[in-house]
Design a protein around this motif. Sequence first.
Motif, mmCIF file in Angstrom:
data_model
loop_
_atom_site.group_PDB
_atom_site.id
_atom_site.type_symbol
_atom_site.label_atom_id
_atom_site.label_comp_id
_atom_site.label_asym_id
_atom_site.label_seq_id
_atom_site.Cartn_x
_atom_site.Cartn_y
_atom_site.Cartn_z
ATOM 1 N N GLY A 73 31.342 -62.845 -16.294
ATOM 2 C CA GLY A 73 30.633 -62.599 -17.539
ATOM 3 C C GLY A 73 30.950 -63.672 -18.559
ATOM 4 O O GLY A 73 30.783 -64.861 -18.299
ATOM 5 N N TYR A 74 31.434 -63.254 -19.708
ATOM 6 C CA TYR A 74 31.764 -64.199 -20.761
ATOM 7 C C TYR A 74 33.199 -64.682 -20.617
ATOM 8 O O TYR A 74 34.031 -64.052 -19.963
ATOM 9 C CB TYR A 74 31.567 -63.552 -22.136
ATOM 10 N N GLY A 75 33.488 -65.812 -21.232
ATOM 11 C CA GLY A 75 34.820 -66.377 -21.218
ATOM 12 C C GLY A 75 35.171 -66.938 -22.578
ATOM 13 O O GLY A 75 34.346 -66.982 -23.499
ATOM 14 N N VAL A 76 36.419 -67.389 -22.715
ATOM 15 C CA VAL A 76 36.909 -67.968 -23.967
ATOM 16 C C VAL A 76 37.136 -69.457 -23.737
ATOM 17 O O VAL A 76 37.723 -69.857 -22.726
ATOM 18 C CB VAL A 76 38.217 -67.286 -24.423
ATOM 19 N N GLU A 78 37.484 -74.052 -20.402
ATOM 20 C CA GLU A 78 37.593 -72.597 -20.452
ATOM 21 C C GLU A 78 39.054 -72.207 -20.329
ATOM 22 O O GLU A 78 39.830 -72.837 -19.603
ATOM 23 C CB GLU A 78 36.782 -71.955 -19.324
ATOM 24 N N LEU A 79 39.451 -71.161 -21.053
ATOM 25 C CA LEU A 79 40.821 -70.665 -21.013
ATOM 26 C C LEU A 79 40.956 -69.618 -19.916
ATOM 27 O O LEU A 79 40.100 -68.738 -19.772
ATOM 28 C CB LEU A 79 41.207 -70.052 -22.356
ATOM 29 N N PHE A 80 42.033 -69.725 -19.137
ATOM 30 C CA PHE A 80 42.270 -68.791 -18.043
ATOM 31 C C PHE A 80 43.629 -68.110 -18.193
ATOM 32 O O PHE A 80 44.600 -68.713 -18.651
ATOM 33 C CB PHE A 80 42.211 -69.512 -16.689
ATOM 34 N N ASN A 81 43.661 -66.840 -17.792
ATOM 35 C CA ASN A 81 44.885 -66.066 -17.798
ATOM 36 C C ASN A 81 45.206 -65.662 -16.363
ATOM 37 O O ASN A 81 44.329 -65.689 -15.492
ATOM 38 C CB ASN A 81 44.718 -64.824 -18.675
ATOM 39 N N GLN A 82 46.426 -65.281 -16.101
ATOM 40 C CA GLN A 82 46.801 -64.783 -14.772
ATOM 41 C C GLN A 82 46.961 -63.270 -14.849
ATOM 42 O O GLN A 82 47.855 -62.771 -15.519
ATOM 43 C CB GLN A 82 48.113 -65.429 -14.301
#
Length: 327
Positions: A27-30, A277-281
């Motif tokens: 969907g959407y991301g930051v 894009e920022l990713f988290n774990q």
Amino acid sequence: MLIWLKSKGADINSKIEIRPSTRQGSGYGVFVKDAVEADELLFTIPRSACITLDQALQDEVCGKTFQKIIDQAGPGGITVAMAGFMAKEWLLTPTTDNKRTQDTSFGPYLRTLPWTRGVNNQEHILFWSNQEIEMSLKGSMCYSEATALREEVNLAIRVLNGIVKPPIEAQRRKERGDEEKEEEAEQNSGFSWPWQTKSTEDTTTTTILEGLPEAVKGAFVCLLTRAFEDGEGDAEKLVPMLDMMQHSEDPSISHVMRKSDGSVQVRARKALEGGEELFNQYRSELEESMPYHRFFTRYGFVPGVEEDMMNLLQDKSSIFFAQTAEV
């Protein structure tokens, strides 16, 4: 949502923006609009903007009864209580096609969450039909967990119906200008467990509130896929914007809860270029307790796999089905 967050006291770096994710099927991301340095502060979300157990227990109408659930059911009751609070708030949140003028405290944030199948490309098994579960998951390594989770949610719907139904119906009557049955509703607002219902003729709690099953399922999906540890016992919390980030085994951000005020700070783990894009774990893919089939049951996707999940299930992929060694 950014405007709502700032009204709640969130500190958001001007380089941050929200737009469709670059991940296929997401969907959407930051994103960061401009380059950021390692350890640069990206945003701070105050505790008041997070959905926490405290928010549920402090609810004026249902808080005390949510506490009863926890007292009766233990740690598992925390998720039920939070799901009940979220479902209640969601069912009272204005949408574009109704006449409500009063928004709930978390309305702008709740409208960004995947309450139904397909929203933000969320295909969680809680949204599946019983037929889909039997046809696609029967015999797989995630079948027992999937069915147990669905049974847990079905019980939660019955329990929460007796708690949130009276106040929601009261609010809906007020919206219609119908106050004649308010006194009767207040008399029938007592909480009871499903097995404590005295008579099948008592429809106050046995008749499920319209929209509640979908709202509770949606709340469970949000908690399962987006919640973070709160640092207080077994409780979890939802953190706006942090929960919009897609998963990566090599995350580009780090987050920490400040003990002083409970706010959540998110920083860049490394230098990033504009447009990234920022990713988290979510969880480490190397955890023995989180094999890919369990990742799917919990989060609704398999890390690093872009192929359609239904095709993998139909092909009896080793991700989901134990393979018999050839002799």
